[in-house]
Design an enzyme around this catalytic site. Structure first.
Site, PDB file in Angstrom:
ATOM      1  CG  HIS A  85      -2.145  -1.216   0.994  1.00 46.38           C
ATOM      2  ND1 HIS A  85      -2.792  -1.435   0.445  1.00 46.38           N
ATOM      3  CD2 HIS A  85      -1.927  -2.032   2.023  1.00 46.38           C
ATOM      4  CE1 HIS A  85      -3.451  -2.146   0.749  1.00 46.38           C
ATOM      5  NE2 HIS A  85      -2.526  -3.244   1.870  1.00 46.38           N
ATOM      6  CG  HIS A 112       3.546   6.150   5.199  1.00 41.45           C
ATOM      7  ND1 HIS A 112       3.000   6.056   6.658  1.00 41.45           N
ATOM      8  CD2 HIS A 112       2.150   6.458   5.133  1.00 41.45           C
ATOM      9  CE1 HIS A 112       1.338   6.881   6.563  1.00 41.45           C
ATOM     10  NE2 HIS A 112       1.049   6.835   6.054  1.00 41.45           N
ATOM     11  CB  THR A 219      -5.357   8.535   5.316  1.00 38.04           C
ATOM     12  OG1 THR A 219      -4.378   7.872   5.432  1.00 38.04           O
ATOM     13  CG2 THR A 219      -5.362   9.871   5.959  1.00 38.04           C
ATOM     14  CB  THR A 220      -4.924   3.245   5.808  1.00 37.76           C
ATOM     15  OG1 THR A 220      -4.115   3.235   7.106  1.00 37.76           O
ATOM     16  CG2 THR A 220      -3.956   3.834   4.794  1.00 37.76           C
TER      17      THR A 220
END
Length: 315
Positions: A85, A112, A219-220
């Site tokens: 991801h 990330h 946000t995931t």
């Protein structure tokens, strides 16, 4: 701090990597709520990312955050990983974030990236409706919690520092310490070691008092609404070639997959603020003029101004 390193595998990915995606209708961000109720945009109101516009409030008490250990070279090694991801860098222990209106001290866990495609931008948050090419998130967990499970039950359990990334022609030497390793994590599941460096070298160190603050979510999946967001106004600059290493040379599939799939456009869609207060730090420019626009937009605005001046002078 052994526990911090161990948390990396819990924080990212937060769920089984096969359970969500970005580019297939059955598992893209609009469908996440089918499997993870907290991701449903109509059931919860504190979602991230959001659009940053002029409807913000100046807060004179929001000054520099204290970034403990960010100027130092930590011991041991950091780990860079492609989790299918994103590209994630585990930074282990030794660093923390506090001050600047944060309710506690937060231990730094990992960072990330989110990006677009070869011809499209991919920041998660937008500025006046515009996306930057990339966005970097530095994830920090409140120090009072023994593990992520406890942090996800705390409305302010995580503090994420967000940095927009824009492009110029020259390589960013410091960013190169990461981008030069990307070929080793091109495919899902691959990892490599990185020699620690002062994390502050990646950041807009002369503009760290200019930021925006709001309360939102991961946000995931599972989209837990436990994040104190700090989004810095001045972007980090990398080169076009460094950007291309993300948009064209990272894959969401394993190396031996029948069909390898580029990892692109790994950002969640924009959500309504639902009346949430978005604060502007004491020194932020509050999106004044072109200061809050991506580089390409700022240049376009400058060209328009110059053209207008030329036309007026010729009248």
């Amino acid at each position: 701090m052994v526990w911090t390193a161990a948390l990396f595998f819990i924080v990212v990915p937060l769920v089984n990597s096969e359970d969500y995606c970005y580019d297939e209708p059955q598992c893209d961000p609009y469908a996440w709520g089918d499997m993870y109720p907290s991701c449903h945009p109509l059931l919860e109101e504190l979602h991230s990312p959001i659009n940053l516009d002029h409807q913000m409030t100046r807060n004179q008490s929001l000054e520099y955050l204290h970034l403990e250990g960010f100027d130092e070279i930590q011991t041991g090694h950091w780990t860079l990983k492609n989790n299918g991801h994103s590209v994630v860098m585990e930074v282990g222990g030794g660093m923390s974030v506090s001050g600047g209106g944060l309710p506690d001290v937060y231990h730094t866990i990992q960072l990330h990236f989110h990006w677009g495609g070869p011809a499209s931008n991919g920041s998660e948050h937008t500025v006046d409706g515009r996306r930057y090419p990339m966005e970097m998130h530095i994830v920090n967990m409140k120090s009072i919690h023994p593990n992520l499970t406890a942090a996800l039950d705390d409305p302010t359990g995580l503090a994420v520092l967000g940095f927009f990334i824009d492009v110029v022609y020259a390589d960013n030497v410091h960013f190169g310490l990461i981008s030069q390793k990307l070929s080793s994590v091109a495919y899902k599941g691959q990892t490599t070691k990185i020699k620690p460096f002062p994390l502050m070298n990646l950041l807009p160190k002369h503009n760290m008092s200019q930021y925006y603050r709001y309360y939102g979510s991961l946000t995931t999946p599972p989209c837990s609404q436990v994040v104190v967001w700090t989004l810095y106004e001045v972007p980090v600059y990398i080169s076009w070639s460094q950007l291309a290493q993300f948009t064209s040379q990272i894959f969401s599939t394993e190396e031996d997959a029948e069909q390898v799939t580029p990892l692109q456009r790994n950002f969640r869609h924009i959500h309504s603020t639902f009346g949430r207060k978005v604060s502007v730090s004491k020194d932020a420019k509050l999106l004044a003029g072109a200061a809050g626009l991506p580089l390409s937009s700022a240049l376009s605005l400058l060209q328009i101004i110059l053209l207008g001046s030329f036309i007026i002078s010729g009248l």
